[in-house]
Design a protein around this motif. Structure first.
Motif, short mmCIF file in Angstrom:
data_model
loop_
_atom_site.label_atom_id
_atom_site.label_comp_id
_atom_site.label_asym_id
_atom_site.label_seq_id
_atom_site.Cartn_x
_atom_site.Cartn_y
_atom_site.Cartn_z
N LEU A 174 -21.11 -10.11 18.48
CA LEU A 174 -22.13 -9.84 19.49
C LEU A 174 -23.53 -10.12 19.00
O LEU A 174 -24.49 -9.98 19.77
N ASP A 175 -23.69 -10.50 17.76
CA ASP A 175 -24.97 -11.00 17.25
C ASP A 175 -25.04 -12.52 17.35
O ASP A 175 -26.06 -13.07 17.77
N ALA A 176 -23.93 -13.17 16.99
CA ALA A 176 -23.92 -14.64 17.00
C ALA A 176 -23.58 -15.22 18.37
O ALA A 176 -23.80 -16.41 18.61
N GLY A 177 -23.01 -14.42 19.27
CA GLY A 177 -22.62 -14.92 20.58
C GLY A 177 -21.37 -15.78 20.53
O GLY A 177 -21.28 -16.80 21.21
N THR A 178 -20.36 -15.33 19.77
CA THR A 178 -19.13 -16.10 19.63
C THR A 178 -17.92 -15.25 19.95
O THR A 178 -17.96 -14.02 19.82
N VAL A 179 -16.83 -15.92 20.34
CA VAL A 179 -15.53 -15.27 20.49
C VAL A 179 -14.52 -16.08 19.69
O VAL A 179 -14.59 -17.32 19.63
N SER A 180 -13.60 -15.36 19.07
CA SER A 180 -12.55 -16.01 18.29
C SER A 180 -11.25 -16.00 19.09
O SER A 180 -10.84 -14.95 19.61
N VAL A 181 -10.63 -17.16 19.19
CA VAL A 181 -9.35 -17.30 19.86
C VAL A 181 -8.43 -18.09 18.94
O VAL A 181 -8.84 -18.57 17.88
N ASP A 189 -24.43 -18.38 24.44
CA ASP A 189 -25.72 -17.69 24.25
C ASP A 189 -25.56 -16.19 24.37
O ASP A 189 -26.31 -15.43 23.76
N VAL A 190 -24.58 -15.76 25.17
CA VAL A 190 -24.32 -14.33 25.39
C VAL A 190 -22.81 -14.14 25.50
O VAL A 190 -22.11 -15.00 26.06
N VAL A 191 -22.32 -13.00 24.99
CA VAL A 191 -20.92 -12.62 25.15
C VAL A 191 -20.87 -11.30 25.91
O VAL A 191 -21.58 -10.35 25.56
N VAL A 192 -20.06 -11.23 26.95
CA VAL A 192 -19.85 -9.99 27.71
C VAL A 192 -18.39 -9.59 27.52
O VAL A 192 -17.47 -10.35 27.86
N VAL A 193 -18.17 -8.39 26.99
CA VAL A 193 -16.82 -7.88 26.81
C VAL A 193 -16.49 -6.97 28.00
O VAL A 193 -17.08 -5.90 28.16
N GLY A 321 -25.78 -5.59 19.95
CA GLY A 321 -26.09 -6.73 19.12
C GLY A 321 -27.19 -7.58 19.73
O GLY A 321 -27.82 -7.21 20.73
N ARG A 322 -27.43 -8.74 19.13
CA ARG A 322 -28.51 -9.62 19.62
C ARG A 322 -28.08 -10.46 20.81
O ARG A 322 -28.92 -11.02 21.51
N ALA A 323 -26.74 -10.57 21.04
CA ALA A 323 -26.29 -11.48 22.09
C ALA A 323 -25.07 -10.94 22.81
O ALA A 323 -24.25 -11.72 23.31
N GLY A 324 -24.94 -9.62 22.90
CA GLY A 324 -23.72 -9.08 23.48
C GLY A 324 -23.96 -7.98 24.50
O GLY A 324 -25.01 -7.32 24.50
N TYR A 325 -22.95 -7.80 25.35
CA TYR A 325 -22.92 -6.70 26.31
C TYR A 325 -21.49 -6.14 26.35
O TYR A 325 -20.53 -6.90 26.29
N ILE A 326 -21.39 -4.83 26.48
CA ILE A 326 -20.10 -4.18 26.72
C ILE A 326 -20.12 -3.66 28.14
O ILE A 326 -21.12 -3.08 28.60
N GLN A 327 -19.04 -3.85 28.84
CA GLN A 327 -18.94 -3.45 30.25
C GLN A 327 -17.63 -2.70 30.41
O GLN A 327 -16.57 -3.29 30.57
N SER A 328 -17.67 -1.37 30.35
CA SER A 328 -16.47 -0.56 30.41
C SER A 328 -16.54 0.37 31.60
O SER A 328 -17.42 1.23 31.69
N ALA A 329 -15.59 0.19 32.52
CA ALA A 329 -15.53 1.06 33.69
C ALA A 329 -14.97 2.41 33.30
O ALA A 329 -14.43 2.59 32.22
N CYS A 330 -15.11 3.36 34.18
CA CYS A 330 -14.50 4.67 33.96
C CYS A 330 -13.59 4.97 35.14
O CYS A 330 -14.06 5.10 36.27
N SER A 331 -12.30 5.08 34.86
CA SER A 331 -11.29 5.44 35.85
C SER A 331 -11.40 4.54 37.08
O SER A 331 -11.67 3.36 36.99
#
Length: 370
Positions: A174-181, A189-193, A321-331
């Protein structure tokens, strides 16, 4: 053109992709299963939406949520929503009941009290013993998630959103803006989880805030004598301490669905989606108190779904981080508020609102709800 990588193709991820694509962002969505994924919590026949929300602050967000749904339906060319009244039953005196009426007053959403003595005649499926008060309100109904997810993914593809189905993300930076697959590392530029109950595996910081929870629901066929009553029924919320249940009536293409309000806070989202006896004990007990002759209903499916839950039942949405967002719903908040929360994340990414304000807004703190 800024590139955003989104992990998860449930309603959270797809709504965020929709909001970003409208702003001209290049968007890629990674999903560990097919799109839509039958194992995702978003994948369901129907879900409740409503203005009734007690005093949590989410009531103030709901008019904006309904407006975003209208815009989404216009974009995908289909209105997957059935407006229905909502019947709320109080047994023991409960502050949520009164505060919900107060919030409806403040939002100018019509409602009317229902005399307890008339409940059994008007709603013959109910067990009315112990009911102390009831009201019916407008501003509610059911959304049809599977249809929404399919049409939204098709629409997003037409806008140029790139889908990576059956592609499991094993790590995010979330700092570098990368995902590993499996095929390597993808950069943006941005990662949203927005990975639902799996999100904590990618963002360990989430573990202190939200817990995956194994939840059971029942899909049912009512006894023949009650079939007509259920076809004409409203959405039903019973907020009794022991009888606490929610019921979505069968609509075209859906079955009668009943669940309860208790969170288990246990389980592994990789488990199967078939409820066993241990999952259903509480729900059966509550349903027998809430509905007359419940044992005469035929079980069509015993289903498990997984949500993330928090102690205060609020969203966890924030920059990390510098390039990340977490998006967690509740119920169950997650689906009805999906487009609105996705819009909020997109606004923060685009610099239209302060990213530092996102967490309080998404948590619907009353002072920030507007």
């Amino acid at each position: 053109m800024p590139r955003v990588l989104i992990v998860g193709a449930g309603i959270a991820g797809l709504s965020t992709a929709w909001a970003l694509a409208r702003r001209g962002y290049a968007v890629e969505v990674f999903e560990q299963g097919p799109v839509p994924n039958p194992r995702a919590s978003s994948y369901d026949e129907h879900r409740i939406t409503r203005h009734v929300y007690g005093s949590t602050g989410y009531a103030e967000l709901m008019p904006h949520a309904f407006a975003l749904w209208d815009r989404l339906f216009a974009d995908i060319g289909a209105r997957h929503f059935d407006p229905l009244p909502l019947l709320v039953l109080q047994r023991e005196r409960d502050a949520w009941f009164a505060s919900s009426q107060a919030s409806l007053d403040s939002l100018n959403v019509p409602y009317r009290a229902v005399q307890v003595e008339t409940l059994a005649e008007s709603y013959p499926m109910l067990s009315t013993e112990g009911v102390s008060a009831a009201f019916v309100c407008e501003g509610a109904g059911v959304l049809f998630p599977i249809r929404i997810l399919i049409d939204l993914s098709v629409h997003l593809a037409s806008l140029g959103v790139v889908f990576h189905a059956n592609t499991k993300v094993t790590a995010v930076d979330l700092d570098a803006g990368t995902v590993s697959v499996d095929g390597g590392v993808r950069s943006g530029d941005v990662v949203v989880v927005a990975a639902g109950a799996w999100a904590e595996r990618l963002v360990p910081a989430l573990r202190a805030l939200a817990t995956p929870s194994r939840q059971a629901v029942l899909f049912l066929a009512p006894p023949p004598a009650l079939a007509d009553a259920w076809r004409d029924a409203p959405v039903i919320l019973d907020i009794g301490a022991a009888s606490g249940t929610y019921a979505l009536p069968p609509r075209p293409g859906t079955r009668l669905k009943i669940g309860d309000h208790l969170f288990t806070r246990i389980g592994d989202p990789d488990d199967d989606r078939v409820a066993i006896e241990e999952d259903l004990g509480q729900l059966f007990d509550a349903a027998r108190l809430a509905f007359r002759d419940f044992d005469a209903y035929r079980i069509l499916e015993r289903k498990i779904c997984y949500y993330t839950v928090t102690d205060d039942e609020r969203f966890v949405v924030r920059p990390l981080g510098r390039a990340g967002y977490i998006q967690s719903a509740c119920s169950g908040h997650g689906f009805k508020l999906g487009p609105l929360i996705g819009e909020g994340v997109a606004r923060a990414i685009a610099g239209e609102t302060a990213a530092g304000d996102l967490a309080e807004w998404a948590a619907a703190r009353p002072a920030r709800a507007a």
